[in-house]
Each structure stands twice: as structure tokens, then as C-alpha cells.
Design a protein around this motif. Structure first.
Motif, PDB file in Angstrom:
ATOM      1  N   UNK A 155       0.805  -1.211   0.000  1.00  0.00           N
ATOM      2  CA  UNK A 155       0.000   0.000   0.000  1.00  0.00           C
ATOM      3  C   UNK A 155       0.841   1.265   0.000  1.00  0.00           C
ATOM      4  N   UNK A 156       1.879   1.305   0.835  1.00  0.00           N
ATOM      5  CA  UNK A 156       2.760   2.478   0.889  1.00  0.00           C
ATOM      6  C   UNK A 156       3.520   2.656  -0.422  1.00  0.00           C
ATOM      7  N   UNK A 157       3.972   1.549  -0.995  1.00  0.00           N
ATOM      8  CA  UNK A 157       4.717   1.588  -2.247  1.00  0.00           C
ATOM      9  C   UNK A 157       3.867   2.191  -3.369  1.00  0.00           C
ATOM     10  N   UNK A 158       2.607   1.742  -3.472  1.00  0.00           N
ATOM     11  CA  UNK A 158       1.741   2.252  -4.532  1.00  0.00           C
ATOM     12  C   UNK A 158       1.322   3.695  -4.245  1.00  0.00           C
ATOM     13  N   UNK A 159       1.150   4.038  -2.962  1.00  0.00           N
ATOM     14  CA  UNK A 159       0.823   5.413  -2.590  1.00  0.00           C
ATOM     15  C   UNK A 159       1.899   6.367  -3.091  1.00  0.00           C
ATOM     16  N   UNK A 160       3.153   5.955  -2.958  1.00  0.00           N
ATOM     17  CA  UNK A 160       4.268   6.767  -3.444  1.00  0.00           C
ATOM     18  C   UNK A 160       4.312   6.799  -4.961  1.00  0.00           C
ATOM     19  N   UNK A 161       4.342   5.622  -5.542  1.00  0.00           N
ATOM     20  CA  UNK A 161       4.604   5.485  -6.973  1.00  0.00           C
ATOM     21  C   UNK A 161       3.580   6.222  -7.827  1.00  0.00           C
ATOM     22  N   UNK A 162       2.320   5.859  -7.707  1.00  0.00           N
ATOM     23  CA  UNK A 162       1.321   6.410  -8.620  1.00  0.00           C
ATOM     24  C   UNK A 162       1.098   7.896  -8.377  1.00  0.00           C
ATOM     25  N   UNK A 163       1.232   8.343  -7.137  1.00  0.00           N
ATOM     26  CA  UNK A 163       0.912   9.733  -6.841  1.00  0.00           C
ATOM     27  C   UNK A 163       2.084  10.680  -7.027  1.00  0.00           C
ATOM     28  N   UNK A 164       3.311  10.172  -7.024  1.00  0.00           N
ATOM     29  CA  UNK A 164       4.435  11.022  -7.425  1.00  0.00           C
ATOM     30  C   UNK A 164       4.283  11.428  -8.893  1.00  0.00           C
ATOM     31  N   UNK A 165       3.698  10.546  -9.701  1.00  0.00           N
ATOM     32  CA  UNK A 165       3.402  10.900 -11.087  1.00  0.00           C
ATOM     33  C   UNK A 165       2.314  11.971 -11.146  1.00  0.00           C
ATOM     34  N   UNK A 166       1.270  11.840 -10.322  1.00  0.00           N
ATOM     35  CA  UNK A 166       0.203  12.849 -10.314  1.00  0.00           C
ATOM     36  C   UNK A 166       0.757  14.218  -9.947  1.00  0.00           C
ATOM     37  N   UNK A 167       1.563  14.250  -8.885  1.00  0.00           N
ATOM     38  CA  UNK A 167       2.148  15.514  -8.457  1.00  0.00           C
ATOM     39  C   UNK A 167       3.073  16.069  -9.533  1.00  0.00           C
TER      40      UNK A 167
END
Length: 400
Positions: free
Chosen positions: A223-235
Motif C-alpha cells: 500500500x505504501x509503495x503504490x501510494x508513493x509510486x502512482x501519486x508522485x506521477x500525479x504531483x
């Protein structure tokens, strides 16, 4: 059972790969468009994240119900229902010009998408020989990745040239064509038998999995890994449309091509596990992701691209290892365990968007780096916990 190289094998792998491609195109269509949507609907960047989070949230919590339903009525029926609903909901988005209605449509879309995701692998496992399945699953996972990339890139390009509503209509037409092909080409199941399902038994299995410290740790890592990965792209999408970059959405959507480094790194994860073990692999993936975050600090296009390539490589490497760890180490009800992992995975992605976009809105990229670093520390703590010996109570987890 269907063997590799046969006509039926090609039908199954091609149909499910195209279905997967279609599903992930639709799931991530709006991610590069968040800046456009915020301007179009006159909402804050925190509010606009609901367009992405609504579908991932509803998808996460719909996986298990779809899987249970498929045990009773069959995998192909669930796949057909899912692929039939997707273009209808996508088409409705092209005539809805209200933010709340769009979010509600994305909730419904997440539920529809979950039907395919929940049962496609089970269909393959039941119909293909073990040797054929080991090859087909690789094709299927690659289609996941390519669908996510294509949906994001094409969403940005089409919106730039044709408009927001027109893009949704085009995706709806695309989904009708591809969905109809998949439903028609996918063979009827020969090795499925309906089962009487106890919802209570599923709940009991889930609770027992959550009592296992190591399973909890790996689910949290996912969960933490995906929270970082996908949302760093959004930002990064918000960062690139502002000064000093000031790029159009059609160009910023191209950053998702960096996902391809993750496709490569995930294919290498199995070799690492065999030589060095899963826990060290999760550490390595987290360190690679962290290095990408540091590189992306610099205000230059090459630094952003290299940073995102490293973030993708590290995140996919960690995810592949964590997902496989769950399947290998759950003592019973493995399907329930892997479903719980995916729930954590997509819920993490949903919540992480609000967290990192908040950091960006109020503290810009420095705030994102600090916020992301806290999640990275939490990941490393969870990996450390996984490395510690289990207590006797956590080892004796059996179904009652």
C-alpha cells in the motif's frame, strides 16, 4: 486443460491481455488530466484528486465481492458483465459536465473494472496447464502495464487536440470494440464448477490473515509503495504544467512512458529472490525509488525523466516481490490473501494522492519530498519487521 502453443491458448492469452489493456486504459485515463479537470470544473487540486481516487477506492473494495460472485456464476460471465459496463459508463462521462456526477461515474467505473481484475487470473489458472499459465501470466501483467501507459498518454494527447468530453467518447467507442472482441473470443470455461460460497468463511479468512504480523507487514508495504509510486506521477503532472517548466498536458502525459523501466525491473525480481531473498529485494526497490525522488529534485527535464524512471523501476521491483511473497507465504486461503494485498495496494494509491497533493499544494516539491520520505521510512520499518522472527502465536494461524 489448454496447453501452450495451441489455438485455444492463443485465444485465451490474446483475449485476456486485450481485456487487461482496456481495463487499465480506462482506470488511469484521467491521471494526466488532473490539472485540466481542476481548471475545467474550478475545483482545488485536492478536490480534483477524487476523480482518480474514486475509481481506485471502489475498485479496491469490489475485488472480493466480484471474486465471490464468480465462484457461483462463473469467471467468464463476470468478465462479460465487467467489459459490458465499462463502455457504457465511459460514454456517460462524455455527456456529464458536473464534477460530482463525474466522481460518481468514476466510482461506478471502479466497480465495473474490478470484475475483470478479480477473476481474469483465476480463469487462466483453471483453464491452462501449469506450464502454459506461467507464460500467460507474464503476458497478462505486461498488458496491465502497457494499458496503464497507453491510457495516460492517449488521454493527454487526445484531450489536448480534441477536448475533454470528446476524449471520453472516443475511449467509450474503443472500449465497445475491444470489449466485444474479448467477450466473443474468450472460450467458455471447461474446468469451472460452481461452488456454494460462505461469506462468513471469507470474512474469517480475511481476519486470520490480518492477525498474521508478516502478512500485515507485506500488505502495508504494498500500500505504501503504490501510494508513493502512482501519486508522485500525479504531483509531477501539476509540477510540469507550472513554471519553470510550463508544459502542455499533451507533453506532460508522455512522462508515463517512464513506466516501462518498471516493466523491465519487475521481470528481474524473480532472479533477485532466488539469489538474495525477498526482504533484501524490497529494500533494494525502496532504495531505488528513493534515489529517483532525490534526482527529481532538480528543475530540469532530464532530471525529472531520470527520477521517474528510477521511481518506476524501484516501485515495480518492490511490488512484484511483495505480491509474490503473499502468494508463497499465506498458509491457507491464498486467493483471499492476494485479494487483501490488492485492497491495501489500491487503497494506498487512493489515500496517497490526497496526502502527496496536499504536500504539493502547500509546500511545493520540497514538501512532497519530505512527505514521501516519511512514507519511505514507514516502508523500511515494515520491511525490518518482516525480517524479524515470528512469535509462536503469529505462526499458529489456522482456519477454524
Amino acid at each position: 486443460m489448454i496447453s501452450a502453443g495451441t489455438k485455444q491458448y492463443r485465444q485465451v492469452t490474446t483475449a485476456l491481455a486485450l481485456g487487461s489493456f482496456m481495463v487499465f486504459c480506462n482506470l488511469y485515463l484521467f491521471q494526466p488530466l488532473l490539472p485540466v479537470l481542476a481548471e475545467h470544473y474550478q475545483v482545488s487540486i485536492l478536490q480534483v484528486n477524487w476523480v482518480l481516487a474514486a475509481s481506485t477506492f471502489s475498485m479496491a473494495f469490489s475485488l472480493v465481492p466480484w471474486a465471490i460472485l464468480s465462484e457461483m456464476i462463473g469467471r467468464k460471465i463476470v468478465i462479460s458483465i465487467s467489459l459490458s459496463l465499462i463502455p457504457i459508463l465511459g460514454g456517460l462521462g462524455s455527456v456529464v459536465d458536473d464534477f460530482l456526477l463525474l466522481v460518481l461515474l468514476r466510482v461506478a467505473m471502479g466497480i465495473a473494472l474490478a470484475g475483470f481484475v478479480a477473476v481474469a487470473v483465476a480463469y487462466m489458472a483453471e483453464e491452462l496447464t501449469a506450464a502454459a499459465f506461467s507464460v500467460a501470466i507474464g503476458v497478462y501483467i505486461s498488458a496491465n502495464s502497457l494499458g496503464g501507459i497507453a491510457g495516460r498518454v492517449m488521454g493527454g494527447l487526445l484531450t489536448e487536440h480534441y477536448g475533454l468530453m470528446e476524449t471520453q467518447l472516443l475511449f467509450g467507442v474503443f472500449s465497445i470494440c475491444l470489449g466485444a472482441y474479448v467477450i466473443t473470443a474468450l472460450p467458455e470455461q471447461q474446468h469451472f464448477s460452481a461452488k456454494k460460497i460462505s461469506v462468513t468463511a471469507h470474512i474469517r479468512s480475511a481476519l486470520l490473515h490480518l492477525r498474521n504480523r508478516n502478512l500485515r507487514s507485506v500488505m502495508l508495504i504494498g500500500g505504501l509503495n503504490f501510494a508513493l509510486f502512482v501519486n508522485l506521477y500525479s504531483v509531477m503532472g501539476f509540477r510540469l504544467v507550472e513554471a519553470p517548466f510550463s508544459l502542455p498536458v499533451s507533453i506532460t502525459s508522455m512522462i508515463f512512458i517512464c513506466y516501462l523501466t518498471g516493466t523491465v525491473s519487475s521481470s528481474l525480481s524473480g532472479k533477485w529472490i532466488r539469489r538474495f531473498g525477498a526482504e533484501s529485494g524490497m529494500v533494494l526497490g525502496t532504495v531505488i525509488l528513493s534515489s529517483g525522488l532525490l534526482v527529481a529534485w532538480f528543475d530540469s527535464i532530464p532530471a525529472v525523466v531520470i527520477g521517474l524512471c528510477l521511481i518506476s523501476a524501484g516501485a515495480f521491483f518492490t511490488h512484484s516481490i511483495a505480491y509474490g511473497w503473499i502468494g508463497r507465504n499465506a498458509k491457507q486461503a491464498k486467493a483471499s490473501a492476494t485479494s487483501l494485498y490488492l485492497v491495501h495496494y489500491y487503497v494506498g494509491g487512493s489515500l496517497g494522492g490526497f496526502y502527496l497533493i496536499f504536500c504539493w499544494q502547500y509546500f511545493q516539491w520540497l514538501g512532497v519530498m519530505i512527505g514521501a520520505s516519511l512514507l519511505i521510512i514507514a516502508m523500511l520499518v515494515s520491511i525490518y519487521s518482516l525480517m524479524q522472527p515470528e512469535t509462536p502465536s503469529s505462526q499458529k494461524i489456522e482456519l477454524i
